[in-house]
Design an enzyme around this catalytic site. Structure first.
Site, PDB file in Angstrom:
ATOM      1  N   MET A  30      55.432  91.217   7.160  1.00  0.00           N
ATOM      2  CA  MET A  30      55.368  91.765   6.012  1.00  0.00           C
ATOM      3  C   MET A  30      55.176  90.764   4.688  1.00  0.00           C
ATOM      4  O   MET A  30      55.525  90.981   3.644  1.00  0.00           O
ATOM      5  CB  MET A  30      56.495  92.663   5.667  1.00  0.00           C
ATOM      6  CG  MET A  30      56.644  93.647   6.982  1.00  0.00           C
ATOM      7  SD  MET A  30      57.567  95.129   6.463  1.00  0.00           S
ATOM      8  CE  MET A  30      59.047  94.144   6.438  1.00  0.00           C
ATOM      9  N   HIS A  37      58.324  82.998  10.104  1.00  0.00           N
ATOM     10  CA  HIS A  37      56.773  83.370  10.309  1.00  0.00           C
ATOM     11  C   HIS A  37      56.240  82.111  10.377  1.00  0.00           C
ATOM     12  O   HIS A  37      55.208  82.392  11.433  1.00  0.00           O
ATOM     13  CB  HIS A  37      56.366  84.011   8.921  1.00  0.00           C
ATOM     14  CG  HIS A  37      56.978  84.959   8.390  1.00  0.00           C
ATOM     15  ND1 HIS A  37      57.661  85.030   7.268  1.00  0.00           N
ATOM     16  CD2 HIS A  37      57.321  86.243   8.944  1.00  0.00           C
ATOM     17  CE1 HIS A  37      58.265  86.427   6.870  1.00  0.00           C
ATOM     18  NE2 HIS A  37      57.964  87.049   8.103  1.00  0.00           N
ATOM     19  N   GLN A  62      56.924 102.309   7.810  1.00  0.00           N
ATOM     20  CA  GLN A  62      58.266 102.035   8.523  1.00  0.00           C
ATOM     21  C   GLN A  62      59.737 101.781   7.711  1.00  0.00           C
ATOM     22  O   GLN A  62      60.708 101.516   8.241  1.00  0.00           O
ATOM     23  CB  GLN A  62      58.138 100.481   9.294  1.00  0.00           C
ATOM     24  CG  GLN A  62      58.067  99.476   8.373  1.00  0.00           C
ATOM     25  CD  GLN A  62      57.435  98.217   9.125  1.00  0.00           C
ATOM     26  OE1 GLN A  62      56.505  98.232   9.635  1.00  0.00           O
ATOM     27  NE2 GLN A  62      58.400  97.105   9.230  1.00  0.00           N
ATOM     28  N   ASP A 151      64.097  90.035  15.421  1.00  0.00           N
ATOM     29  CA  ASP A 151      63.951  91.436  15.552  1.00  0.00           C
ATOM     30  C   ASP A 151      63.891  91.776  17.044  1.00  0.00           C
ATOM     31  O   ASP A 151      62.970  92.089  17.449  1.00  0.00           O
ATOM     32  CB  ASP A 151      62.755  92.049  14.699  1.00  0.00           C
ATOM     33  CG  ASP A 151      62.844  91.682  13.363  1.00  0.00           C
ATOM     34  OD1 ASP A 151      63.123  92.497  12.485  1.00  0.00           O
ATOM     35  OD2 ASP A 151      62.330  90.491  13.072  1.00  0.00           O
TER      36      ASP A 151
END
Ligand code: AMP
Length: 267
Positions: A30, A37, A62, A151
């Protein structure tokens, strides 16, 4: 490094690369990129990808109605520079309007692993995640896609989606990247004041050598955090487990002020 905004253009490019025998890696994000990342891009490189496609898309589907979609941090210029420096070969910056056409009406629902944890607290969240990730798979034709253990539930759900819908790709999960303080890196850390950042350290600290879920809850509350959930689950099935031990994962979601943070540890 190429940049794409049109889904169709990315798809045509990736199809061509694939036909030319290139190994394609996809790194969905995102944006507001940080070292977590970048470690995914690093993993893609290490695994021998010729094409590393990073998608940067704050996916409206989401987010719940009272969540932070509007204020989610965005910095396209910085993200481009970071992708280039990290060795991405293509960046995909779609808009909500070109990802979700008028009367978009098809969604992907995972119905087992999504029931608890963040799925229970954020209704519709994983439906949005699965839908956008399935679309990205169809656009980028990746040989493998890289996700972060940060996550944990998401990574397990994506694995299940790939298995159950026969996506022809591998799911790679990379370890959690932390700040030197132990705090798991997150784009949402930018919401935290200095004092809140200090408070937030309780989360990673509580996961270091936890004896029980109750103990973690106590430690988080004592630090001034509001516990959303602390759960010990089977690391594969995500079913509740009574005791923290081998084969379990402990997951935490807690509010630090208004900011919801998540972290986990696999044992
Ligand atoms: P996000 O931009 O937060 O949706 O994250 C995009 C991808 O980066 C997901 O697969 C995340 O799990 C992963 N990610 C985010 N933060 C971290 C971190 N601290 N360490 C490892 N991976 C991460």
């Amino acid at each position: 490094m190429k940049t794409f905004r049109e889904p169709k253009k990315l798809q045509t490019y990736c199809r061509r690369q694939k036909l030319a025998g290139k190994k394609i890696a996809l790194v969905p994000t995102m944006g507001y990129l940080h070292e977590g990342h970048l470690s995914l891009i690093e993993t893609a490189k290490r695994k021998g990808a010729d094409e590393i496609v990073v998608s940067v898309f704050v996916n409206p589907v989401q987010f719940g109605p009272n969540e932070d979609y509007d204020k989610y941090p965005r910095d396209e210029k910085a993200d481009l520079a970071k992708c280039r420096a990290a060795g991405a070969t293509a960046v995909f910056f779609p808009t909500p309007a070109n990802m979700y056409l008028d009367r978009h009406s098809v969604y992907v629902n995972e119905e087992d692993l999504s029931r608890g944890l963040c799925g229970a607290r954020r209704p519709g969240h994983f439906r949005g995640v699965c839908t956008v990730v399935a679309k990205l798979f169809n656009l980028a034709h990746p040989d493998f896609a890289v996700f972060g253990q940060k996550d944990y539930q998401q990574a397990q759900i994506i694995r299940r989606m790939v298995r159950d819908l026969n996506f022809d790709l591998d799911v790679v999960v990379a370890p959690i990247v932390r700040e030197p303080s132990g705090l798991a890196r997150s784009s949402r850390n930018t919401y935290l004041s200095a004092k809140e950042k200090e408070m937030a350290l309780a989360i990673s600290r509580s996961l270091k050598a936890p004896k029980s879920v109750k103990g973690i809850e106590k430690e988080l509350s004592a630090a001034g955090l509001k516990v959303d959930y602390v759960e010990c689950v089977d690391a594969e099935t995500l079913e509740p487990r009574r005791k923290i031990g081998p084969g379990t994962c402990v997951l935490v979601a807690a509010y630090c002020g208004k900011t919801r943070l998540i972290d986990n540890r696999v044992f």
